[in-house]
Design a protein around this motif. Structure first.
Motif, PDB file in Angstrom:
ATOM      1  N   VAL A   1       1.050  -1.166  -0.025  1.00  5.02           N
ATOM      2  CA  VAL A   1       0.016   0.030  -0.013  1.00  5.02           C
ATOM      3  C   VAL A   1       0.968   1.283   0.222  1.00  5.02           C
ATOM      4  N   ILE A   2       0.407   2.276  -0.652  1.00  3.33           N
ATOM      5  CA  ILE A   2       1.210   3.521  -0.609  1.00  3.33           C
ATOM      6  C   ILE A   2       0.153   4.546   0.326  1.00  3.33           C
ATOM      7  N   ILE A   3       0.919   5.298   0.998  1.00  5.02           N
ATOM      8  CA  ILE A   3       0.186   6.079   1.654  1.00  5.02           C
ATOM      9  C   ILE A   3       1.148   7.500   1.072  1.00  5.02           C
ATOM     10  N   ALA A   4       0.319   8.377   0.513  1.00  4.21           N
ATOM     11  CA  ALA A   4       0.609   9.798  -0.123  1.00  4.21           C
ATOM     12  C   ALA A   4       0.398  11.003   0.395  1.00  4.21           C
ATOM     13  N   GLY A   5       1.077  11.998   1.130  1.00  2.89           N
ATOM     14  CA  GLY A   5       0.648  12.750   1.635  1.00  2.89           C
ATOM     15  C   GLY A   5       0.781  14.223   0.994  1.00  2.89           C
ATOM     16  N   ALA A   6       0.255  15.253   0.873  1.00  5.44           N
ATOM     17  CA  ALA A   6       0.519  16.330   0.010  1.00  5.44           C
ATOM     18  C   ALA A   6      -0.410  17.439   0.360  1.00  5.44           C
TER      19      ALA A   6
ATOM     20  N   ALA B   1      -1.589  19.311  -4.270  1.00  6.74           N
ATOM     21  CA  ALA B   1      -1.624  17.844  -3.765  1.00  6.74           C
ATOM     22  C   ALA B   1      -1.908  16.913  -4.814  1.00  6.74           C
ATOM     23  N   HIS B   2      -1.091  17.076  -6.155  1.00  9.53           N
ATOM     24  CA  HIS B   2      -1.263  16.109  -6.932  1.00  9.53           C
ATOM     25  C   HIS B   2      -0.419  14.809  -6.688  1.00  9.53           C
ATOM     26  N   LEU B   3       0.505  14.754  -5.840  1.00 11.83           N
ATOM     27  CA  LEU B   3       1.234  13.418  -5.498  1.00 11.83           C
ATOM     28  C   LEU B   3       0.365  11.962  -5.579  1.00 11.83           C
ATOM     29  N   PRO B   4      -0.786  12.119  -4.522  1.00 12.14           N
ATOM     30  CA  PRO B   4      -1.563  10.771  -4.429  1.00 12.14           C
ATOM     31  C   PRO B   4      -2.178  10.346  -5.759  1.00 12.14           C
ATOM     32  N   GLY B   5      -2.655  11.255  -6.595  1.00 13.37           N
ATOM     33  CA  GLY B   5      -3.494  10.863  -7.714  1.00 13.37           C
ATOM     34  C   GLY B   5      -2.442  10.405  -8.828  1.00 13.37           C
ATOM     35  N   MET B   6      -1.318  11.170  -8.939  1.00 14.34           N
ATOM     36  CA  MET B   6      -0.406  10.911  -9.945  1.00 14.34           C
ATOM     37  C   MET B   6       0.390   9.544  -9.610  1.00 14.34           C
ATOM     38  N   VAL B   7       0.532   9.123  -8.396  1.00 13.61           N
ATOM     39  CA  VAL B   7       0.991   7.920  -7.901  1.00 13.61           C
ATOM     40  C   VAL B   7      -0.096   6.842  -8.381  1.00 13.61           C
ATOM     41  N   ALA B   8      -1.290   7.250  -8.071  1.00 13.10           N
ATOM     42  CA  ALA B   8      -2.296   6.075  -8.307  1.00 13.10           C
ATOM     43  C   ALA B   8      -2.357   6.045  -9.700  1.00 13.10           C
ATOM     44  N   SER B   9      -1.987   6.978 -10.646  1.00 14.23           N
ATOM     45  CA  SER B   9      -2.256   6.752 -11.954  1.00 14.23           C
ATOM     46  C   SER B   9      -1.275   5.578 -12.503  1.00 14.23           C
TER      47      SER B   9
ATOM     48  N   THR C   1       0.549   3.116 -10.366  1.00 12.58           N
ATOM     49  CA  THR C   1       0.816   2.030  -9.798  1.00 12.58           C
ATOM     50  C   THR C   1      -0.420   1.198  -9.527  1.00 12.58           C
ATOM     51  N   PRO C   2      -0.338  -0.191  -9.682  1.00 10.65           N
ATOM     52  CA  PRO C   2      -1.372  -1.069  -9.267  1.00 10.65           C
ATOM     53  C   PRO C   2      -1.767  -1.272  -8.067  1.00 10.65           C
ATOM     54  N   LEU C   3      -1.031  -0.797  -7.029  1.00  5.12           N
ATOM     55  CA  LEU C   3      -1.196  -0.811  -5.575  1.00  5.12           C
ATOM     56  C   LEU C   3      -2.533   0.145  -4.959  1.00  5.12           C
ATOM     57  N   PRO C   4      -2.928  -0.067  -3.889  1.00  5.74           N
ATOM     58  CA  PRO C   4      -3.818   0.757  -3.511  1.00  5.74           C
ATOM     59  C   PRO C   4      -3.245   2.004  -2.988  1.00  5.74           C
ATOM     60  N   VAL C   5      -3.659   3.118  -3.240  1.00  4.04           N
ATOM     61  CA  VAL C   5      -2.997   4.427  -2.627  1.00  4.04           C
ATOM     62  C   VAL C   5      -3.965   5.130  -1.749  1.00  4.04           C
ATOM     63  N   ILE C   6      -3.368   5.532  -0.630  1.00  2.00           N
ATOM     64  CA  ILE C   6      -4.208   6.424   0.434  1.00  2.00           C
ATOM     65  C   ILE C   6      -3.854   7.903   0.501  1.00  2.00           C
ATOM     66  N   GLY C   7      -4.496   8.687  -0.167  1.00  2.00           N
ATOM     67  CA  GLY C   7      -4.216   9.918   0.083  1.00  2.00           C
ATOM     68  C   GLY C   7      -4.458  10.718   1.327  1.00  2.00           C
ATOM     69  N   VAL C   8      -3.496  11.494   2.053  1.00  2.00           N
ATOM     70  CA  VAL C   8      -3.694  12.355   3.039  1.00  2.00           C
ATOM     71  C   VAL C   8      -3.335  13.910   2.500  1.00  2.00           C
TER      72      VAL C   8
ATOM     73  N   LEU D   1      -9.734  18.648  -1.778  1.00  2.00           N
ATOM     74  CA  LEU D   1     -10.390  18.225  -3.019  1.00  2.00           C
ATOM     75  C   LEU D   1      -9.388  17.995  -4.107  1.00  2.00           C
ATOM     76  N   SER D   2      -8.278  18.315  -4.303  1.00  2.00           N
ATOM     77  CA  SER D   2      -7.285  17.666  -5.256  1.00  2.00           C
ATOM     78  C   SER D   2      -7.021  16.055  -5.200  1.00  2.00           C
ATOM     79  N   ILE D   3      -7.236  15.749  -3.997  1.00  2.00           N
ATOM     80  CA  ILE D   3      -7.135  14.268  -3.709  1.00  2.00           C
ATOM     81  C   ILE D   3      -8.474  13.467  -3.807  1.00  2.00           C
ATOM     82  N   LEU D   4      -9.473  14.312  -3.392  1.00  2.00           N
ATOM     83  CA  LEU D   4     -10.561  13.598  -3.330  1.00  2.00           C
ATOM     84  C   LEU D   4     -11.438  13.518  -4.712  1.00  2.00           C
ATOM     85  N   GLN D   5     -11.400  14.544  -5.591  1.00  2.00           N
ATOM     86  CA  GLN D   5     -11.845  14.477  -6.831  1.00  2.00           C
ATOM     87  C   GLN D   5     -11.104  13.906  -7.790  1.00  2.00           C
ATOM     88  N   MET D   6     -10.816  12.552  -7.847  1.00  2.00           N
ATOM     89  CA  MET D   6     -10.319  11.804  -8.873  1.00  2.00           C
ATOM     90  C   MET D   6     -11.212  11.390  -9.841  1.00  2.00           C
ATOM     91  N   PRO D   7     -10.682  11.237 -11.202  1.00  2.00           N
ATOM     92  CA  PRO D   7     -11.379  10.886 -12.178  1.00  2.00           C
ATOM     93  C   PRO D   7     -11.695   9.182 -12.120  1.00  2.00           C
TER      94      PRO D   7
END
Length: 167
Positions: free
Chosen positions: A52-57, A61-69, A71-78, A93-99
């Motif tokens: 699992v990857i925990i990405a805080g930004a 705050a583009h880091l969690p979404g970019m990492v999620a795009s 990797t196949p691993l689950p990403v948790i954004g903080v 909102l940057s982390i919550l509103q993913m496409p």
């Protein structure tokens, strides 16, 4: 995390993972300042054994979404309320509103502790030993909360819900 300035928030995720005996790593991977490093980190994560990857930004705050795009691993954004953020809501909102197709599990603003617990729960879904440690942690939470109920009663606060002991 996107910057070492996020460490004051993100360290609570590490503390929870430590308490639950889950190995972890902490580093800076910025979507904006080190995009090649971010791509390498995300693409190599599975081969390195991460689960699992925990990405805080903060800020954009583009880091969690970019990492999620990547990797196949689950990403948790903080989302982190940083010095350059708009009261933290831009980060949320940057982390919550993913496409669609690029999910990121989004924690509360500065909610790294819950990110650590949630990462452990994801791992615990497939690892019985981790699952047992999480169950123990949650049992301790219940014991602590019930202790607070008893303390309020002992201080004389009215409570018609809980019967008085000994009756």
């Amino acid at each position: 995390m996107g910057s070492d300035s996020d460490l004051s928030v993100m360290k609570t995720a590490a503390e929870m993972l430590e308490e639950l005996e889950i190995p972890y790593e902490v580093t800076v991977v910025s979507a904006h300042r080190t995009p090649r490093r971010m791509i390498e980190y995300a693409t190599r994560a599975v081969d390195r054994g991460l689960k699992v990857i925990i990405a805080g930004a903060g800020g954009a705050a583009h880091l969690p979404g970019m990492v999620a795009s990547i990797t196949p691993l689950p990403v948790i954004g903080v989302p982190v309320k940083s010095i350059n953020s708009i009261d933290g809501m831009d980060s949320v909102l940057s982390i919550l509103q993913m496409p669609g197709g690029v999910p990121v599990a989004t924690m509360a603003l500065n909610g790294a502790k819950n990110a650590g617990i949630f990462a452990a729960q994801i791992i615990g879904a497939f690892d019985p030993a981790v699952r047992q440690r999480i169950a123990g942690y949650k049992a301790r939470l219940e014991t602590e909360a019930l202790g607070k109920v008893a303390a309020l009663r002992e201080e004389g606060w009215p409570n018609g819900f809980d019967p008085t002991p000994g009756l």
